[in-house]
Scaffold this motif. Structure first.
Motif, PDB file in Angstrom:
ATOM      1  N   PHE A  44      23.773 -92.483  81.645  1.00 35.53           N
ATOM      2  CA  PHE A  44      23.810 -92.815  80.222  1.00 35.53           C
ATOM      3  C   PHE A  44      22.561 -93.957  79.645  1.00 35.53           C
ATOM      4  O   PHE A  44      22.667 -95.003  80.553  1.00 35.53           O
ATOM      5  CB  PHE A  44      25.161 -93.486  79.896  1.00 35.53           C
ATOM      6  CG  PHE A  44      25.421 -93.741  78.508  1.00 35.53           C
ATOM      7  CD1 PHE A  44      25.804 -92.609  77.741  1.00 35.53           C
ATOM      8  CD2 PHE A  44      25.180 -95.040  77.950  1.00 35.53           C
ATOM      9  CE1 PHE A  44      25.943 -92.772  76.369  1.00 35.53           C
ATOM     10  CE2 PHE A  44      25.226 -95.260  76.625  1.00 35.53           C
ATOM     11  CZ  PHE A  44      25.951 -94.235  75.755  1.00 35.53           C
ATOM     12  N   THR A  45      21.895 -93.430  79.146  1.00 34.51           N
ATOM     13  CA  THR A  45      20.758 -94.348  78.593  1.00 34.51           C
ATOM     14  C   THR A  45      20.725 -94.617  76.959  1.00 34.51           C
ATOM     15  O   THR A  45      21.017 -93.501  76.383  1.00 34.51           O
ATOM     16  CB  THR A  45      19.316 -93.646  78.859  1.00 34.51           C
ATOM     17  OG1 THR A  45      19.170 -93.320  80.126  1.00 34.51           O
ATOM     18  CG2 THR A  45      18.177 -94.540  78.664  1.00 34.51           C
ATOM     19  N   SER A  46      20.689 -95.818  76.489  1.00 34.13           N
ATOM     20  CA  SER A  46      20.493 -96.332  75.235  1.00 34.13           C
ATOM     21  C   SER A  46      19.125 -96.911  74.902  1.00 34.13           C
ATOM     22  O   SER A  46      18.525 -97.591  75.708  1.00 34.13           O
ATOM     23  CB  SER A  46      21.621 -97.200  74.915  1.00 34.13           C
ATOM     24  OG  SER A  46      21.628 -97.432  73.789  1.00 34.13           O
ATOM     25  N   PHE A  47      18.537 -96.488  73.823  1.00 31.27           N
ATOM     26  CA  PHE A  47      17.037 -96.814  73.454  1.00 31.27           C
ATOM     27  C   PHE A  47      17.207 -97.114  71.852  1.00 31.27           C
ATOM     28  O   PHE A  47      18.069 -96.555  71.174  1.00 31.27           O
ATOM     29  CB  PHE A  47      15.909 -96.013  73.837  1.00 31.27           C
ATOM     30  CG  PHE A  47      16.442 -94.709  73.880  1.00 31.27           C
ATOM     31  CD1 PHE A  47      16.055 -94.054  72.825  1.00 31.27           C
ATOM     32  CD2 PHE A  47      16.794 -94.031  74.847  1.00 31.27           C
ATOM     33  CE1 PHE A  47      16.473 -92.661  72.717  1.00 31.27           C
ATOM     34  CE2 PHE A  47      17.113 -92.708  75.024  1.00 31.27           C
ATOM     35  CZ  PHE A  47      16.995 -92.056  73.746  1.00 31.27           C
ATOM     36  N   ARG A  48      16.148 -97.958  71.359  1.00 28.68           N
ATOM     37  CA  ARG A  48      15.933 -98.373  70.051  1.00 28.68           C
ATOM     38  C   ARG A  48      14.653 -97.897  69.790  1.00 28.68           C
ATOM     39  O   ARG A  48      13.683 -97.752  70.245  1.00 28.68           O
ATOM     40  CB  ARG A  48      16.262 -99.785  69.771  1.00 28.68           C
ATOM     41  CG  ARG A  48      17.621-100.319  70.156  1.00 28.68           C
ATOM     42  CD  ARG A  48      17.562-101.761  69.902  1.00 28.68           C
ATOM     43  NE  ARG A  48      19.251-102.323  70.062  1.00 28.68           N
ATOM     44  CZ  ARG A  48      19.479-103.574  69.794  1.00 28.68           C
ATOM     45  NH1 ARG A  48      18.440-104.336  69.306  1.00 28.68           N
ATOM     46  NH2 ARG A  48      20.840-103.854  70.104  1.00 28.68           N
ATOM     47  N   SER A  86      16.359 -89.577  83.347  1.00 27.38           N
ATOM     48  CA  SER A  86      17.748 -89.562  83.383  1.00 27.38           C
ATOM     49  C   SER A  86      18.201 -88.919  84.535  1.00 27.38           C
ATOM     50  O   SER A  86      18.142 -87.740  84.606  1.00 27.38           O
ATOM     51  CB  SER A  86      18.179 -88.987  81.952  1.00 27.38           C
ATOM     52  OG  SER A  86      19.508 -88.695  81.739  1.00 27.38           O
ATOM     53  N   ASP A  87      18.981 -89.631  85.245  1.00 29.52           N
ATOM     54  CA  ASP A  87      19.523 -89.278  86.637  1.00 29.52           C
ATOM     55  C   ASP A  87      20.750 -88.402  86.586  1.00 29.52           C
ATOM     56  O   ASP A  87      21.357 -88.495  85.252  1.00 29.52           O
ATOM     57  CB  ASP A  87      19.355 -90.401  87.614  1.00 29.52           C
ATOM     58  CG  ASP A  87      19.318 -89.955  89.029  1.00 29.52           C
ATOM     59  OD1 ASP A  87      19.436 -88.762  89.174  1.00 29.52           O
ATOM     60  OD2 ASP A  87      19.306 -90.712  90.124  1.00 29.52           O
ATOM     61  N   THR A  88      21.306 -88.008  87.421  1.00 27.79           N
ATOM     62  CA  THR A  88      22.861 -87.303  87.307  1.00 27.79           C
ATOM     63  C   THR A  88      23.650 -88.165  87.085  1.00 27.79           C
ATOM     64  O   THR A  88      23.644 -89.648  87.099  1.00 27.79           O
ATOM     65  CB  THR A  88      23.145 -86.602  88.673  1.00 27.79           C
ATOM     66  OG1 THR A  88      23.264 -87.920  89.732  1.00 27.79           O
ATOM     67  CG2 THR A  88      22.019 -85.819  89.040  1.00 27.79           C
ATOM     68  N   LYS A  89      24.636 -87.655  85.940  1.00 25.00           N
ATOM     69  CA  LYS A  89      25.719 -88.698  85.392  1.00 25.00           C
ATOM     70  C   LYS A  89      25.122 -89.995  84.837  1.00 25.00           C
ATOM     71  O   LYS A  89      25.781 -91.060  84.934  1.00 25.00           O
ATOM     72  CB  LYS A  89      26.786 -89.085  86.419  1.00 25.00           C
ATOM     73  CG  LYS A  89      27.344 -87.504  86.905  1.00 25.00           C
ATOM     74  CD  LYS A  89      28.359 -86.963  85.756  1.00 25.00           C
ATOM     75  CE  LYS A  89      29.154 -85.920  86.070  1.00 25.00           C
ATOM     76  NZ  LYS A  89      29.935 -85.407  85.015  1.00 25.00           N
ATOM     77  N   ALA A 144      21.492 -92.613  71.919  1.00 21.95           N
ATOM     78  CA  ALA A 144      21.799 -92.600  73.391  1.00 21.95           C
ATOM     79  C   ALA A 144      21.752 -91.298  74.000  1.00 21.95           C
ATOM     80  O   ALA A 144      21.981 -90.208  73.096  1.00 21.95           O
ATOM     81  CB  ALA A 144      23.503 -92.838  73.223  1.00 21.95           C
ATOM     82  N   SER A 145      21.349 -91.125  75.330  1.00 23.24           N
ATOM     83  CA  SER A 145      21.172 -90.088  75.937  1.00 23.24           C
ATOM     84  C   SER A 145      21.978 -89.793  77.144  1.00 23.24           C
ATOM     85  O   SER A 145      22.269 -90.809  77.812  1.00 23.24           O
ATOM     86  CB  SER A 145      19.508 -89.721  76.569  1.00 23.24           C
ATOM     87  OG  SER A 145      19.555 -88.794  77.317  1.00 23.24           O
TER      88      SER A 145
END
Length: 261
Positions: free
Chosen positions: A165-169, A160-163, A123-124
């Motif tokens: 949350f990105t999840s990746f596998r 990744s924009d402001t505020k 997660a980022s």
């Protein structure tokens, strides 16, 4: 009786006087010769002083210009910090599954064969209000103690924009030959009751956009996640590694010629 005539002394005196008068250079005093005294080289001394003055002047102005530029850069950096309040991006390992972790000896006994397969969920998070991050593709490496590489993988580029949350596998695999020392170290870790301590390392480059207008150049970053512990699976079902105590650290990677810091 004949009188004798004696020459007078005056005649001799007159004769000497006459001779001296005839040759006046014989008694003229010669002037004394003055010793040679070299004149001081005023011209060269002035030239040396002018060169030293010019050098001192150049050094003074160079230092002054450097200080002014440093002061302006510090003021600009402070203004940007107060205006945008930048924070580093945050990364978290939310899931780490071990599908394979097999280490077998080769027939020659000089090396061992390693086969691994890991399934990761990462997660980022971007905690900034005015900064966005454009990441290039990530290069992932999982390693054990003594930097024994257990596998390699990748994550595609993302924004990744402001505020945000990105999840990746990602899937990390390896099929490699280990030398005697590396195999011995890994076997020692596999015998641990708490599991094999592992480290995840991610390298990429990122471009930062501030306020939607100001864009920086690409900067290298390294994300290091530690305190991941897992055991080899028994059977076909994967084992789940412990990531409760894991934490990820983000560091800048600055490259100067051949060296990276």
């Amino acid at each position: 009786m004949t009188d004798r005539v004696y020459p007078s002394s005056k005649v001799a005196t007159n004769g000497a006087t006459t001779t001296a008068a005839a040759n006046p250079t014989a008694t003229k005093p010669q002037p004394l010769r003055q010793p040679y005294r070299p004149q001081p080289q005023y011209h060269h001394r002035r030239h040396g002083r002018s060169n030293r003055s010019l050098c001192c002047c150049c050094c003074f102005w160079s230092i002054l210009i450097f200080l002014i530029v440093a002061l302006l850069a510090a003021i600009a950096g402070t203004a940007l910090y107060v205006l945008y309040r930048p924070h580093r991006p945050e990364f978290t390992v939310t899931s780490f599954k071990i599908g394979k972790l097999n280490l077998t000896d080769n027939a020659d006994g000089a090396s061992s064969h390693l086969v691994t397969r890991f399934n990761l969920t990462l997660a980022s998070k971007n905690p900034n209000n005015h900064l966005s991050f454009a990441y290039e593709s990530f290069a992932l490496t999982v390693s054990a103690n003594n930097d024994v590489v257990l596998g390699n993988g990748s994550i595609p580029a993302f924004f990744s924009d402001t505020k945000n949350f990105t999840s990746f596998r990602s899937i990390i695999t390896a099929a490699a030959e280990l030398d005697v020392e590396s195999a011995k170290s890994l076997r020692s870790d596999l015998r641990r009751k708490g599991g094999v301590p592992m480290k995840l390392q991610m390298d990429t480059k990122v471009k930062v956009t501030m306020g939607g207008k100001l864009k920086s150049k690409k900067v290298g970053i390294r994300v290091t996640c530690q305190q991941i512990k897992g055991v080899a699976p028994k059977g076909k079902s994967p084992s789940v590694a412990s990531v409760a105590d894991s934490h990820c650290k983000v560091d800048l990677r600055i490259k100067i010629w051949r060296w990276t810091f």
